[in-house]
Design a protein around this motif. Structure first.
Motif, PDB file in Angstrom:
ATOM      1  N   GLN A 184       0.847  -1.216   0.000  1.00 46.27           N
ATOM      2  CA  GLN A 184       0.000   0.000   0.000  1.00 46.27           C
ATOM      3  C   GLN A 184       0.876   1.257   0.000  1.00 46.27           C
ATOM      4  O   GLN A 184       0.605   2.227  -0.721  1.00 46.27           O
ATOM      5  N   LYS A 185       1.932   1.204   0.808  1.00 43.30           N
ATOM      6  CA  LYS A 185       2.832   2.354   0.928  1.00 43.30           C
ATOM      7  C   LYS A 185       3.548   2.636  -0.396  1.00 43.30           C
ATOM      8  O   LYS A 185       3.694   3.783  -0.813  1.00 43.30           O
ATOM      9  N   LEU A 186       3.990   1.550  -1.048  1.00 39.84           N
ATOM     10  CA  LEU A 186       4.712   1.710  -2.311  1.00 39.84           C
ATOM     11  C   LEU A 186       3.800   2.199  -3.440  1.00 39.84           C
ATOM     12  O   LEU A 186       4.267   2.814  -4.399  1.00 39.84           O
ATOM     13  N   SER A 187       2.512   1.902  -3.337  1.00 43.38           N
ATOM     14  CA  SER A 187       1.588   2.305  -4.384  1.00 43.38           C
ATOM     15  C   SER A 187       1.062   3.743  -4.199  1.00 43.38           C
ATOM     16  O   SER A 187       0.404   4.292  -5.082  1.00 43.38           O
ATOM     17  N   GLU A 188       1.352   4.335  -3.026  1.00 43.38           N
ATOM     18  CA  GLU A 188       0.852   5.712  -2.763  1.00 43.38           C
ATOM     19  C   GLU A 188       1.603   6.736  -3.613  1.00 43.38           C
ATOM     20  O   GLU A 188       2.775   6.590  -3.896  1.00 43.38           O
TER      21      GLU A 188
END
Length: 380
Positions: free
Chosen positions: A376-380
């Protein structure tokens, strides 16, 4: 006298005498009896006389021990990522830490079989108090991390260890393994302690931090056991922390944990070697000149690599669904796998103890939870 004498492993010139010194120890009889069950002890004792290097000992004896452990207590070891490493290059392998003995032993078996440079490996001196274990560790190229020292002595010890690691990598052309944290992960959360990176940075001298870390050729390694053979043994410490109580280890607890880790059922095991930290370090240096912020960013990169490349076995999905009373991940496991895991849970802890049950399931589920968060963090 070398300044590294208190922590270093045996030189090849010391190996034969050390090995013959522990050859008749009952623990060596047990180890070799396990490794070569159909061989008379006179034979391996005679073979010991011809062992004159750490490499000889590891190739001719310890590699067989690790293969026996895999045969008797696992359903096999798989790997990924190691084939992109260079056979002539020493690397600093930093991995998550689940098992006292096996983490580094399995990495070295993989390195041996792939023709890569095997490691010198850090081990806490508290784990090798017995003479046999101390000598066996040094015969396996383990160097000692000194525990429980007063602050001033701890700083000096860290400085020496940092210089030793630098010497091994840069002068001895020897790969090194260290865990991402002091002690094993008990709750399934694999997090790099900044203190480990601070220790490594102590030998940088005048070189900028990011530049120095590039010279270490850091490779994050993700180690994933389908079953943690020491899962139930981690419960008392987790419960003590939950109750805000001091946890005091029992006599020989570390040794019993080592045995359980080696002999306990692990089912499938996977090791992944991540990419060598390189251009990310340039980005970190460009974004901040603050040393602590740089260390924090490096720790984060290592964490992301370990979490992202961690093999999620069915046990992780089962634990998550049991913990949350859901069937969100039911397509990731079979009913039989679920029943086997539930049976393990019921055999290893008291199912009526709700807190222990929650901690047990959380320990298994956290790698999945962390991977979801990381994605999720990498896709933000």
């Amino acid at each position: 006298m070398s300044k590294f004498d208190e922590i270093r492993f045996f030189d090849d010139s010391e190996v034969n005498e050390a090995l013959l010194g522990i050859a008749r120890d009952p623990m060596m009889n047990a180890l070799m009896g396990f490794t070569f069950p159909d061989t008379d002890k006179k034979i391996w004792r005679e073979q010991f006389k011809n062992i004159h290097s750490v490499s000889d000992f590891q190739h001719n004896f310890i590699a067989h021990t690790i293969r026996q452990i895999l045969t008797k207590s696992s359903e096999g070891l798989t790997t990924s990522g190691f084939d992109k490493l260079d056979k002539q290059t020493p690397y600093l392998f930093i991995s998550n830490h689940r098992d006292i003995v096996l983490d580094t032993s399995l990495i070295n078996l993989v390195l041996l079989e792939k023709g890569l440079i095997m490691t010198a490996s850090a081990i806490g001196d508290n784990l090798v108090q017995k003479t046999f274990l101390h000598d066996l560790a040094k015969l396996n190229r383990n160097f000692l991390v000194q525990r429980g020292l007063p602050l001033r002595e701890q700083l000096k010890s860290s400085q020496i260890m940092s210089e030793y690691i630098k010497e091994l990598l840069h002068k001895e052309n020897r790969s090194v393994w260290i865990a991402q944290r002091e002690g094993r992960t008990k709750d399934g959360n694999d997090v790099t302690q900044q203190g480990v990176l601070k220790m490594l940075a102590m030998a940088a001298e005048d070189m900028p931090l990011a530049n120095y870390f590039k010279t270490l050729k850091i490779v994050p390694v993700s180690i994933s056991y389908e079953y943690d053979p020491t899962d139930s043994l981690k419960m008392p410490q987790l419960l003590a922390k939950h109750r805000d109580e001091e946890y005091v280890k029992g006599k020989d607890e570390d040794f019993m944990t080592m045995l359980s880790g080696v002999l306990g059922q692990k089912k499938r095991i996977h090791l992944h070697a991540g990419n060598v930290l390189d251009t990310e370090l340039d980005d970190i240096a460009a974004n901040s000149e603050n040393k602590n912020k740089q260390l924090q960013a490096i720790a984060q990169i290592i964490d992301e690599s370990i979490i992202q490349n961690y093999k999620l076995w069915p046990t992780k999905f089962i634990a998550y669904d049991l913990l949350h009373n859901t069937d969100t991940y039911a397509d990731q496991y079979t009913e039989q796998e679920k029943q086997l895991f539930v049976r393990r849970l019921e055999m290893r802890i008291d199912p009526s103890d709700a807190i222990s049950k929650e901690f047990f399931l959380t320990m298994y589920a956290n790698p999945l939870v962390n991977k979801i968060r990381s994605e999720q963090k990498l896709s933000e």
